[in-house]
Design an enzyme around this catalytic site. Sequence first.
Site, PDB file in Angstrom:
ATOM      1  N   LYS A  69      61.372 -27.352 -43.576  1.00 30.09           N
ATOM      2  CA  LYS A  69      62.283 -27.806 -44.643  1.00 30.09           C
ATOM      3  C   LYS A  69      63.514 -26.913 -44.619  1.00 30.09           C
ATOM      4  O   LYS A  69      63.389 -25.684 -44.565  1.00 30.09           O
ATOM      5  CB  LYS A  69      61.556 -27.717 -45.986  1.00 30.09           C
ATOM      6  CG  LYS A  69      62.359 -28.232 -47.176  1.00 30.09           C
ATOM      7  CD  LYS A  69      61.536 -28.087 -48.455  1.00 30.09           C
ATOM      8  CE  LYS A  69      62.215 -28.714 -49.667  1.00 30.09           C
ATOM      9  NZ  LYS A  69      61.397 -28.574 -50.896  1.00 30.09           N
TER      10      LYS A  69
ATOM     11  N   SER B 248      61.019 -33.047 -53.159  1.00 30.55           N
ATOM     12  CA  SER B 248      62.189 -32.794 -52.353  1.00 30.55           C
ATOM     13  C   SER B 248      61.911 -32.587 -50.867  1.00 30.55           C
ATOM     14  O   SER B 248      62.824 -32.707 -50.049  1.00 30.55           O
ATOM     15  CB  SER B 248      62.914 -31.565 -52.890  1.00 30.55           C
ATOM     16  OG  SER B 248      62.103 -30.413 -52.767  1.00 30.55           O
TER      17      SER B 248
ATOM     18  N   SER C  46      57.102 -30.923 -55.103  1.00 33.69           N
ATOM     19  CA  SER C  46      57.979 -31.228 -53.966  1.00 33.69           C
ATOM     20  C   SER C  46      57.299 -31.201 -52.602  1.00 33.69           C
ATOM     21  O   SER C  46      57.887 -31.644 -51.620  1.00 33.69           O
ATOM     22  CB  SER C  46      59.173 -30.277 -53.940  1.00 33.69           C
ATOM     23  OG  SER C  46      60.177 -30.738 -54.815  1.00 33.69           O
TER      24      SER C  46
END
Lengths: 530, 109
Positions: A94, A170, A194
């Site tokens: 990420k 996210s 997330s």
Amino acid sequence: MDLCDLPAHELTARLKAGAVTAADIVTSTLRRIDAVDGPAPSADPAAPDRDTPGLHAYISLQRERALGRAAALDAQLARGENPGPLAGVPLSVKDIFCVAGTPSTAGSRMLANFVAPYTATPVARLEQAGAIVIGKANLDEYAYGSSNESTAFQPSPRNPWDPTRVPGGSSGGSGVSVAAGEAALSIGTDTAGSIRQPAAFCGVVGVKPTYGRVSRYGLIAFGSSLDCPGPLARTVRDAAQALTVMSGPDPHDATAAAAPVPDFTEALEAGVKGLRLGLSPDYVRIRYPDPQTGAIQDTEIDPDVKRALLDAAQRLAAAGAEIVEDVPMPNTPLGIPAYFVISRVEAASNLHRFDGVKYGYRTPAAVADLRALYRRSRAEAFGPEPKLRILMGMYVSGAQYAKQYYQRALRVRTLIRRDFEAVFDPAGRHRLHALLTPTTPTTAFPLGAVYGDSVLMQYADLLAVNANHAGVPALSFPGGLDSHGLPIGLQLFGPDWSEATLFRAAAAFERLTAGDAWRAAQPKGVTAAA
Amino acid sequence: MSDEITPELFNYLVELAALELTPEEGEYLRGQLNNQLKAIRELERIPVPDDVPAAARGVPYPAALRPALRADVPRPSDLADAIRGQAPDTDDGYFVVPEIPHTDLGTGA
């Protein structure tokens, strides 16, 4: 099935047996990315065509770096050295984690030109265990969102099971990359769900460990008392192996706890006999404001999701688990209201460092003085979500409002924590080893259906967020497909430091459902392109 | 009910936050803030007894779980140039910025 579709543990086993090389694995993964991901997204508002086909999991790829690491790993193997428990595993990171020498953008124009000078501790540990960083995965800007649509780098990621739908957020690019064979493993962060929500929407396993289990060093901070790095993987075993490697104290992060780290893969075969698993009515009904009127609604979760939950409970019971019903978690509906306050205060504080002076974006406009430089740089480089979070964080922590909002939210956080302490208390009435819930109230929603309504988007996390308030570990695992063929995520919460039990129960469910038809289904966004 | 965050209060927050917004952006963000505050008011739905303490985090950190702090001594780093190299404008190791606003306190000669 291509090499890149195999689970991480299978790849490492084949590599160590000499059946494949690390270069083969990386090449297969890059070929899949070339087939399904589409052109690289851009943070230039004038440039992107948001309808470009592709899954758009990655902001940037590190092809040469990955092939170089693969060659080094193959040389290590040729010398007879042990290359580690994740040898040859393609890893997506990420893009909220710093990885030395790579663009590390947080999905924001503010950091579009930032190249990290060092590597985040959990990423370094995964690399040391033999994992190979393939690229940096897309995310909501600064991890502020639940659909990945708020990223400055457009087009945003698409759900591999139905590219007209969001992958969740996210850690959306992380979920997509793992589901689509563009990585076997990903590292994400979870501040309100997330990791777990995109794992649920994309049909993979996602783990939010106990707060303090994994170091946050090298993570671009969002909510410092809530942020937890953790793995996304296609199997429970792979997630367990990754968390084993990532965990443990770190001299660079005083909140990384000195708790013993077991080998989380050890208990995977132990089954669920003797485990007390709870079901709570407070995780089947939801309370949220109507998007039109703002009036609070009480309603049931999606019936397909509820059915999957009850089916899972029955199968685990048949395998020997003791299912405890009617477990009260009365403060569940307060998780999002408290989060609206606490996470905004922490986000606003963390975003003050972005000022156009030390690193990141600086406005090219001529400005009168330093304050104007701050204002103009932040105005041009932050998207709507960071601006919203700064403004709310400043308001609810302001001297005249803090008692009403921030202090009250922190005290409600205590009540939320007490819900978990009560049901996990070994001397209490329920004595649960874990609470079994849905991860999300619905399956993946269509692109554009919620984005722009910041209240409704936040409520997408309402079944996940309380693990972050309470600090307890939680794991999302695939629990079936809904009537549209979309993945359903189920979730296990456990007491502090009990990840091994969550892995054990989720692995048991994985074995119990191994022969189910839904387990054989493939994301159509992959099969169509690949 | 009138908006809790009025245009005047909103403009004050924007100034505090070191932002500047277009009118359209401001109207959208102010609307979202007021909607979020409606959700936040749910916190008032339940009584919170006075003896409930604030929790700055979820997991308790007993001494046994707290790693020992390392000695507070300077250590050489080979990253200084890479870190300084990220700055938009530097000169001889200093960050270059425009005029720094100051208030003349009238203490000069």
